[in-house]
Design an enzyme around this catalytic site. Structure first.
Site, PDB file in Angstrom:
ATOM      1  CG  ASP A 136      80.149  34.578  36.728  1.00  0.00           C
ATOM      2  OD1 ASP A 136      80.317  33.527  37.371  1.00  0.00           O
ATOM      3  OD2 ASP A 136      81.084  35.228  36.211  1.00  0.00           O
ATOM      4  CG  HIS A 137      81.530  35.125  40.821  1.00  0.00           C
ATOM      5  ND1 HIS A 137      82.117  34.363  41.811  1.00  0.00           N
ATOM      6  CD2 HIS A 137      82.234  34.866  39.685  1.00  0.00           C
ATOM      7  CE1 HIS A 137      83.138  33.690  41.307  1.00  0.00           C
ATOM      8  NE2 HIS A 137      83.221  33.966  40.013  1.00  0.00           N
ATOM      9  CG  HIS A 171      87.858  35.620  39.035  1.00  0.00           C
ATOM     10  ND1 HIS A 171      87.466  35.428  40.343  1.00  0.00           N
ATOM     11  CD2 HIS A 171      87.082  34.782  38.295  1.00  0.00           C
ATOM     12  CE1 HIS A 171      86.499  34.525  40.385  1.00  0.00           C
ATOM     13  NE2 HIS A 171      86.263  34.114  39.164  1.00  0.00           N
ATOM     14  N   GLY A 172      90.723  37.567  36.164  1.00  0.00           N
ATOM     15  CA  GLY A 172      91.529  38.661  35.642  1.00  0.00           C
ATOM     16  C   GLY A 172      92.809  38.184  34.988  1.00  0.00           C
ATOM     17  CG  HIS A 188      84.676  30.285  38.153  1.00  0.00           C
ATOM     18  ND1 HIS A 188      83.866  31.353  38.457  1.00  0.00           N
ATOM     19  CD2 HIS A 188      83.860  29.210  38.129  1.00  0.00           C
ATOM     20  CE1 HIS A 188      82.617  30.944  38.621  1.00  0.00           C
ATOM     21  NE2 HIS A 188      82.601  29.634  38.431  1.00  0.00           N
ATOM     22  CB  ALA A 219      89.191  29.503  31.507  1.00  0.00           C
ATOM     23  CG  ASN A 230      83.011  30.409  34.216  1.00  0.00           C
ATOM     24  OD1 ASN A 230      82.478  29.400  33.771  1.00  0.00           O
ATOM     25  ND2 ASN A 230      82.547  31.064  35.270  1.00  0.00           N
ATOM     26  CB  VAL A 231      86.027  32.854  28.411  1.00  0.00           C
ATOM     27  CG1 VAL A 231      86.914  33.860  27.676  1.00  0.00           C
ATOM     28  CG2 VAL A 231      86.563  31.436  28.244  1.00  0.00           C
ATOM     29  CB  ALA A 232      85.293  37.231  32.146  1.00  0.00           C
TER      30      ALA A 232
END
Length: 284
Positions: A82-83, A180-181, A208, A210, A230-232
């Site tokens: 990722d990235h 993100h975040g 991205h 999400a 994408n889930v972080a």
């Protein structure tokens, strides 16, 4: 089973109208939770790691853990970069067994982005490794990647077609308003732009950032061609909050085999919810 590219799983999702959730993992525990839940729900999943995650865990450790998880649960898994930004770093991880790559040249001028991405595609396709790239740039913070709101910009639908044709990528990450975040307020996604991008390109699209996006918005994005979500941050917050609560209730706790368990259970609930939202359960 073994580690695979995400190419065919995303094409299947595109044909059948659902999305494959990609969960950022950091250690043994997050891999266990994601894979055990995916196996129980018969859902395809992607295990994603940023450069920081691979540095923290070690590429050999992370590849071995994910390979064992795939074998133990008889589940085809994609371990995904990722990235990632550096060709030689990507090459080393592909040689180590990774079969799914996201090359991030979104911070570069358009032509330079194309050149860099095309070079990664030439390398990766020799190893049957799928390649995702980003056009446009998301704001927010993810590990060491930080993009100020003023430096973010949306994907240009007219440029997307040229970008896909000239790079040969397998999937395209789009910038349509996600970040993100953590979101400051209600997220706003440009679905008209997403529809225009879909009309220009026929490869799977990727959303991205999400975490924190309302379910209805995710469903609408999937209807308009998003095949990977994408889930972080949602996983990290759930894990951290549960472990913090455990220590408040058990201030003398010192056994990680005990205090990590509630964190894993909290992550499991998030994984189950995201699989449901993506519509990927029972799609293996």
């Amino acid at each position: 089973m073994y580690l695979i590219s995400n190419r065919e799983m995303l094409k299947k999702a595109q044909r059948e109208g659902y999305a494959v959730p990609a969960f950022n993992v950091h250690n043994l525990e997050t891999v266990q939770v994601v894979v055990e839940t995916a196996a129980a729900l018969a859902s395809p999943v992607i295990l994603a790691g940023t450069p920081g995650t691979f540095s923290y865990a070690g590429t050999d450790y992370l590849v071995s853990i994910c390979q064992e998880a795939a074998h133990r649960h008889n589940l085809p898994l994609a371990l995904h970069l990722d990235h990632h930004e550096e060709l030689e770093d990507i090459r080393a991880k592909v040689v180590a067994g990774v079969r799914s790559v996201m090359i991030d040249g979104s911070h570069l001028p358009f032509e330079e982005n194309i050149r860099k991405v095309a070079a990664v595609v030439r390398l990766c396709h020799r190893y049957d490794v799928s390649v995702e790239a980003e056009l446009g740039r998301l704001g927010g913070q993810e590990d060491d990647l930080s993009v100020a709101a003023g430096d973010s910009f949306f994907t240009d639908p007219a440029a997307a077609r040229d970008f896909v044709v000239r790079t040969g990528i397998d999937s395209l990450a789009v910038a349509i308003g996600s970040a993100h975040g953590l979101y400051q307020g209600e997220p706003h996604l440009d679905f008209q732009r997403l529809a225009q991008i879909r009309a220009q390109v026929d490869i799977p699209l990727v959303l991205h950032g999400a975490s924190g996006i309302p379910e209805q918005m995710v469903h609408q994005a999937i209807e308009l061609g998003v095949c990977k979500v994408n889930v972080a941050t949602d996983l990290k917050i759930a894990f951290a909050d549960a472990v913090k609560r455990y220590f408040i209730e058990h201030p003398d706790a010192n056994d990680p085999r005990k205090y990590i368990v509630p964190g894993k259970e909290a992550m499991r609930e998030v994984v189950e919810e995201k699989i449901r939202i993506c519509g990927s359960a029972g799609r293996l």
